[in-house]
Motif scaffolding. Sequence first.
Motif, PDB file in Angstrom:
ATOM      1  N   ARG A  11       0.857  -1.176   0.000  1.00  0.00           N
ATOM      2  CA  ARG A  11       0.000   0.000   0.000  1.00  0.00           C
ATOM      3  C   ARG A  11       0.895   1.230   0.000  1.00  0.00           C
ATOM      4  N   PRO A  12       0.462   2.334  -0.572  1.00  0.00           N
ATOM      5  CA  PRO A  12      -0.838   2.514  -1.217  1.00  0.00           C
ATOM      6  C   PRO A  12      -0.981   1.666  -2.485  1.00  0.00           C
ATOM      7  N   ARG A  13      -2.208   1.387  -2.835  1.00  0.00           N
ATOM      8  CA  ARG A  13      -2.475   0.585  -4.023  1.00  0.00           C
ATOM      9  C   ARG A  13      -2.480   1.510  -5.251  1.00  0.00           C
ATOM     10  N   ILE A  14      -1.683   1.147  -6.232  1.00  0.00           N
ATOM     11  CA  ILE A  14      -1.621   1.936  -7.462  1.00  0.00           C
ATOM     12  C   ILE A  14      -2.240   1.098  -8.574  1.00  0.00           C
ATOM     13  N   LEU A  15      -3.386   1.548  -9.070  1.00  0.00           N
ATOM     14  CA  LEU A  15      -4.149   0.799 -10.054  1.00  0.00           C
ATOM     15  C   LEU A  15      -3.880   1.353 -11.452  1.00  0.00           C
ATOM     16  N   ARG A 211     -12.580  14.184   6.036  1.00  0.00           N
ATOM     17  CA  ARG A 211     -13.760  13.615   6.698  1.00  0.00           C
ATOM     18  C   ARG A 211     -14.290  12.405   5.924  1.00  0.00           C
ATOM     19  N   PHE A 212     -14.304  12.499   4.612  1.00  0.00           N
ATOM     20  CA  PHE A 212     -14.779  11.397   3.779  1.00  0.00           C
ATOM     21  C   PHE A 212     -13.885  10.180   3.959  1.00  0.00           C
ATOM     22  N   VAL A 213     -12.575  10.391   3.911  1.00  0.00           N
ATOM     23  CA  VAL A 213     -11.620   9.280   4.065  1.00  0.00           C
ATOM     24  C   VAL A 213     -11.735   8.668   5.454  1.00  0.00           C
ATOM     25  N   ASP A 214     -11.776   9.507   6.478  1.00  0.00           N
ATOM     26  CA  ASP A 214     -11.881   9.001   7.846  1.00  0.00           C
ATOM     27  C   ASP A 214     -13.179   8.217   8.055  1.00  0.00           C
ATOM     28  N   GLU A 232       2.399  15.491  -8.175  1.00  0.00           N
ATOM     29  CA  GLU A 232       2.061  16.342  -7.031  1.00  0.00           C
ATOM     30  C   GLU A 232       0.659  16.036  -6.513  1.00  0.00           C
ATOM     31  N   ASP A 233      -0.265  15.707  -7.406  1.00  0.00           N
ATOM     32  CA  ASP A 233      -1.606  15.326  -6.968  1.00  0.00           C
ATOM     33  C   ASP A 233      -1.576  13.975  -6.249  1.00  0.00           C
ATOM     34  N   MET A 234      -0.770  13.059  -6.744  1.00  0.00           N
ATOM     35  CA  MET A 234      -0.624  11.756  -6.090  1.00  0.00           C
ATOM     36  C   MET A 234      -0.136  11.940  -4.658  1.00  0.00           C
ATOM     37  N   ARG A 235       0.907  12.743  -4.490  1.00  0.00           N
ATOM     38  CA  ARG A 235       1.474  12.951  -3.149  1.00  0.00           C
ATOM     39  C   ARG A 235       0.460  13.613  -2.220  1.00  0.00           C
ATOM     40  N   ARG A 236      -0.269  14.601  -2.730  1.00  0.00           N
ATOM     41  CA  ARG A 236      -1.247  15.319  -1.912  1.00  0.00           C
ATOM     42  C   ARG A 236      -2.360  14.380  -1.444  1.00  0.00           C
ATOM     43  N   LEU A 237      -2.874  13.552  -2.338  1.00  0.00           N
ATOM     44  CA  LEU A 237      -3.959  12.644  -1.976  1.00  0.00           C
ATOM     45  C   LEU A 237      -3.480  11.548  -1.031  1.00  0.00           C
ATOM     46  N   LEU A 238      -2.285  11.045  -1.264  1.00  0.00           N
ATOM     47  CA  LEU A 238      -1.758  10.025  -0.350  1.00  0.00           C
ATOM     48  C   LEU A 238      -1.530  10.614   1.040  1.00  0.00           C
ATOM     49  N   ALA A 239      -1.115  11.876   1.100  1.00  0.00           N
ATOM     50  CA  ALA A 239      -0.946  12.533   2.400  1.00  0.00           C
ATOM     51  C   ALA A 239      -2.280  12.707   3.115  1.00  0.00           C
ATOM     52  N   GLY A 241      -4.507  10.487   3.123  1.00  0.00           N
ATOM     53  CA  GLY A 241      -4.843   9.193   3.699  1.00  0.00           C
ATOM     54  C   GLY A 241      -5.574   8.239   2.782  1.00  0.00           C
ATOM     55  N   VAL A 242      -5.711   8.583   1.482  1.00  0.00           N
ATOM     56  CA  VAL A 242      -6.402   7.658   0.587  1.00  0.00           C
ATOM     57  C   VAL A 242      -5.580   6.378   0.446  1.00  0.00           C
ATOM     58  N   ASP A 243      -6.270   5.300   0.157  1.00  0.00           N
ATOM     59  CA  ASP A 243      -5.633   3.985   0.123  1.00  0.00           C
ATOM     60  C   ASP A 243      -5.110   3.597  -1.248  1.00  0.00           C
TER      61      ASP A 243
END
Length: 261
Positions: A11-15, A211-214, A232-239, A241-243
């Motif tokens: 993880r994170p899972r990269i599809l 809130r959505f992720v939590d 940069e979008d990947m890093r921001r979203l992973l920060a 907490g997305v899986d």
Amino acid sequence: MTHPWFADASRPRILAHRGLVTPEDSVVGIAENSFAAVAAAHAAGATYVESDCHLTADGTVVLFHDDTLTRVTGDPRRIAEVELRELEDLMASRGGLITLTHALEAFPAVRFNLDAKADGVEEQMARDITPHAERVLVASFSDQRRIRVLRAVAASGRGILPATSAGARTIARVVTAVSVRSERLLARTLSGLDALQVPERRGAVRIVTSRFVDAAHRHGVEVHVWTVNEPEDMRRLLALGVDGLVTDRVDVGLKVAAEVA
């Protein structure tokens, strides 16, 4: 219990969104969702490949996104109007057609995220994935279509069900539940789901928030965001907490994931 689709994988899972078509591949005519695109994603190290399922005129499930051949081949016909042999000929110079059965058998180490794209595909799709259900996640914008696939697999009586993610109406209910802070509605809506696969935004509405992720995580459900191609979008979203991230550039996504791991 964690579904095998999620188990024992980094993880994170990269599809890999419809496989992998690099700019160089595109120049020579390789198409998304082709055999070559799936093979390229696998060669790049992808554990997960996201793809789409349509039914040909003679009843074979193929990996193809659009209802028609127009964008990929210039042919205006619908997939449902073309037989397998002709479709193979049309895709021969574009990386090769790949059927669902071929994909599952040719890439036994890959876990597939499969979107049921059209009504009528469900029964044959279920037959194809049933022997491989431990490494399949079934998705669809249509909750009804997704559920029909799952029910058809269950009716076979052979082993486990595939994992599953929510359709558009369910996602809307989740967003509402998060907005009004209703744990009861959230629990009811997320029951039976393994993942929420969503865009970061839908028009002016931001879906993916902390809130959505939590909220999803409280109920044991993962959040995967599509389609994310910029590092940069990947890093921001992973920060946030997305899986998982669904990306056209799984090669780039895997590098980013290694950096933040």
